[in-house]
Design a protein around this motif. Structure first.
Motif, short mmCIF file in Angstrom:
data_model
loop_
_atom_site.label_atom_id
_atom_site.label_comp_id
_atom_site.label_asym_id
_atom_site.label_seq_id
_atom_site.Cartn_x
_atom_site.Cartn_y
_atom_site.Cartn_z
N ALA A 1 -14.00 -78.86 -57.69
CA ALA A 1 -14.71 -78.55 -56.58
C ALA A 1 -16.11 -79.30 -56.55
N GLN A 2 -16.49 -79.36 -55.32
CA GLN A 2 -17.71 -80.11 -54.95
C GLN A 2 -18.74 -79.07 -54.33
N ALA A 3 -20.09 -78.86 -54.59
CA ALA A 3 -20.75 -78.18 -54.05
C ALA A 3 -22.22 -78.82 -53.65
N HIS A 189 -6.54 -87.19 -58.63
CA HIS A 189 -7.63 -86.51 -57.98
C HIS A 189 -7.17 -85.11 -57.76
N SER A 190 -6.08 -84.87 -57.46
CA SER A 190 -5.27 -83.65 -56.92
C SER A 190 -4.71 -82.72 -58.14
N GLY A 191 -4.71 -83.48 -59.25
CA GLY A 191 -4.12 -82.92 -60.45
C GLY A 191 -5.04 -82.00 -61.31
N ASP A 192 -4.77 -81.79 -62.40
CA ASP A 192 -5.40 -80.57 -63.39
C ASP A 192 -6.68 -81.57 -63.78
N GLU A 193 -7.21 -80.85 -65.04
CA GLU A 193 -8.34 -81.46 -65.71
C GLU A 193 -7.89 -82.79 -66.21
N ARG A 194 -6.78 -82.76 -66.89
CA ARG A 194 -6.42 -84.19 -67.57
C ARG A 194 -6.21 -85.20 -66.65
N ASP A 195 -5.58 -84.86 -65.48
CA ASP A 195 -5.24 -85.78 -64.55
C ASP A 195 -6.42 -86.56 -64.02
N LYS A 196 -7.67 -85.39 -63.62
CA LYS A 196 -8.55 -85.85 -63.41
C LYS A 196 -9.44 -87.05 -64.24
N ARG A 197 -9.39 -86.67 -65.33
CA ARG A 197 -10.00 -87.51 -66.28
C ARG A 197 -9.27 -88.99 -66.54
N GLU A 198 -7.87 -88.85 -66.24
CA GLU A 198 -7.15 -90.24 -66.41
C GLU A 198 -7.41 -90.92 -65.30
N GLY A 199 -7.47 -90.24 -63.89
CA GLY A 199 -7.82 -90.95 -62.76
C GLY A 199 -9.18 -91.54 -62.75
N PHE A 200 -10.37 -91.01 -63.41
CA PHE A 200 -11.74 -91.80 -63.72
C PHE A 200 -11.37 -93.11 -64.69
N GLN A 201 -10.67 -92.59 -65.74
CA GLN A 201 -10.65 -94.02 -66.70
C GLN A 201 -9.83 -94.94 -66.01
N LEU A 202 -8.77 -94.87 -65.13
CA LEU A 202 -7.89 -95.73 -64.44
C LEU A 202 -8.92 -96.53 -63.57
N LEU A 203 -9.84 -95.92 -62.70
CA LEU A 203 -10.66 -96.67 -61.69
C LEU A 203 -11.77 -97.38 -62.80
N LEU A 204 -12.26 -96.64 -63.66
CA LEU A 204 -13.23 -97.38 -64.58
C LEU A 204 -12.54 -98.88 -65.01
N ASN A 205 -11.31 -98.78 -65.44
CA ASN A 205 -10.70 -99.93 -66.09
C ASN A 205 -10.64 -101.01 -65.30
N ASN A 206 -10.58 -100.76 -63.75
CA ASN A 206 -10.33 -101.68 -62.90
C ASN A 206 -11.54 -102.13 -61.90
N LYS A 207 -12.77 -101.50 -62.50
CA LYS A 207 -13.92 -101.68 -61.61
C LYS A 207 -14.20 -103.08 -61.33
N LEU A 208 -14.19 -103.85 -62.42
CA LEU A 208 -14.69 -105.16 -62.31
C LEU A 208 -13.78 -106.13 -61.46
N ALA A 209 -12.43 -105.62 -61.27
CA ALA A 209 -11.64 -106.10 -60.14
C ALA A 209 -11.80 -105.96 -58.88
N TYR A 210 -12.30 -104.68 -58.51
CA TYR A 210 -12.26 -104.20 -57.23
C TYR A 210 -13.73 -103.68 -56.84
N TRP A 228 -17.85 -85.08 -63.81
CA TRP A 228 -19.21 -84.25 -63.74
C TRP A 228 -19.02 -82.67 -63.99
N GLU A 229 -17.79 -82.21 -63.32
CA GLU A 229 -17.65 -81.04 -63.17
C GLU A 229 -16.96 -80.64 -64.25
N LEU A 230 -16.27 -81.52 -65.00
CA LEU A 230 -15.44 -81.17 -65.90
C LEU A 230 -16.33 -81.13 -67.23
N THR A 231 -17.64 -81.88 -67.41
CA THR A 231 -18.25 -81.97 -68.50
C THR A 231 -19.25 -80.71 -68.66
#
Length: 410
Positions: A1-3, A189-210, A228-231
């Motif tokens: 959720a975003q607030a 992003h639309s998944g559960d907590e584990r999916d959200k963390r995985e999505g963040f790491q996926l994007l972080l791993n590709n930051k240099l390329a994109y 941020w919400e999960l931490t």
């Protein structure tokens, strides 16, 4: 959720609080200015430390650009091919993971590699232990690869794209890889907590390329909001929010017409404000409203934007007496909004997307309750009960729902 920003002022400043007799108004302002100066000094020091850390990370990336592989991850027959291959192949993804891993600053091992890499981060050795003759013969080609790697890293620094260049253009293969990456990020992003963390790491791993691509950047910012919400750790939350805000602040200089960039920048401003001084927390409320308004102007059919604006209006409408006096003392034009304003935005959400969120319907019920329309409040309480709670914010709104029920039953 975003607030919206958590609070314009500390939570313990409520309606019943009275003005402090210890300090006059001018003394209070002077004290706030001094506190703000101390906070600014700390922030500047933190930025200097961050710049030093980035410099060390960039040096590590240069070393990785020279070594270009981990022997446990790539076969010896692939050594000279390195990580600069067409995305989509196994080696190309491994190379990107290697570069992203060095950027993230994780020591000793590389994702997918069960052994510590002999050239990471200790002594500078080649992974194949080539002879001096072999290294000398290939030095020129490796220097070229290293320069390309450094250029990529520099684009990934706070200056996303040099001022004299346009945003990076992708070839057809990279563009296809980006499309697949964004689809996967949206799904996670639309998944559960584990999916959200995985999505963040996926994007972080590709930051240099994109890092020079708008659609990638705002999704990375969204992923930072997710983690941020999960931490729970305050330092980690501060880091996620601050880095995302800095990235999007620069992105908005190039893509001011992106509704998504404005939306997630507003949310990140609210998250960052939790760790800043009182004047800056108040200022964050203004910035939040400004960018949400811009996002709505660019994307007027997005229910999420009206929900965020409704939250902001509801919060401002319920500022306590002391909070309003403090805001008036610090700013010439205090924020104004009413419960009716909040209600109109929440109803707009339902108009665009019925059943958009459980929390949204709970807020509609709260607005009607505050306006004295008990029958409408009960109706929307029942409608909110019909929806499942899929987010952390929905779970929190369920508590408000139970509290309202108990009051009505009494």
């Amino acid at each position: 959720a975003q607030a919206v920003p958590g609070a314009l002022l500390p939570a313990d400043a409520g309606d019943g609080a009275g003005p402090s007799p210890l300090l006059r108004r001018d003394e209070q302002l002077e004290l706030l200015e001094r506190l703000d100066f101390v906070v600014r000094s700390i922030v500047e020091l933190r930025k200097e430390v961050e710049e030093l850390r980035n410099s060390l990370q960039h040096l590590a990336v240069e070393i990785v650009g020279e070594v270009r592989y981990c022997p446990s991850l790539l076969g010896s027959d692939q050594a000279r091919e390195g990580s600069h291959r067409i995305p989509g192949s196994r080696n190309a993804w491994a190379g990107r993971e290697l570069r992203a891993h060095s950027w993230a600053g994780t020591p000793s091992t590389i994702p997918g590699c069960s052994k510590p890499c002999p050239a990471w981060p200790g002594t500078y050795t080649t992974a194949n232990a080539e002879s001096d003759y072999d290294r000398e013969s290939e030095r020129e080609s490796e220097d070229e690869v290293s320069c390309d790697t450094v250029r990529t890293v520099r684009r990934d620094s706070l200056e996303l794209v040099p001022e004299d260049e346009s945003p990076l253009a992708l070839d057809s293969t990279l563009e296809e890889g980006l499309g697949q990456l964004l689809e996967q990020a949206d799904r996670l992003h639309s998944g559960d907590e584990r999916d959200k963390r995985e999505g963040f790491q996926l994007l972080l791993n590709n930051k240099l390329a994109y890092a020079g691509q708008r659609e990638f950047l705002w999704r990375l910012a969204r992923a930072r909001c997710d983690v941020w919400e999960l931490t729970e750790d305050a330092d980690e939350r501060r880091s996620y929010a601050s880095e995302g805000k800095e990235e999007l602040e620069l992105a908005l200089q190039k893509w001011d017409q992106s509704a998504e960039c404005h939306q997630w920048f507003a949310i990140l401003c609210g998250q960052v404000s939790e760790h800043e001084s009182i004047p800056k927390r108040i200022q964050a409320g203004y910035v939040f409203k400004e960018h949400i308004d811009k996002a709505i102007a660019l994307k007027p059919q997005d229910p999420q934007l009206y929900y965020l604006l409704g939250r902001w209006c509801y919060q401002v409408a319920h500022l306590g007496w002391l909070e309003k006096r403090t805001v008036s003392a610090l700013f010439e034009a205090p924020p104004t909004a009413t419960v009716q304003d909040a209600l109109q935005n929440f109803l707009r959400v339902e108009e665009l997307s019925p059943g958009f969120s459980k929390a949204g319907r709970v807020y509609i019920a709260k607005c009607y309750r505050d306006l004295g329309n008990a029958s409408a409040a009960v109706l929307w309480m029942n409608l909110a009960s019909e929806l499942p709670g899929s987010t952390k914010e929905d779970a929190e709104s369920e508590k408000d729902l139970e509290e309202m029920r108990s009051v009505w039953e009494e």
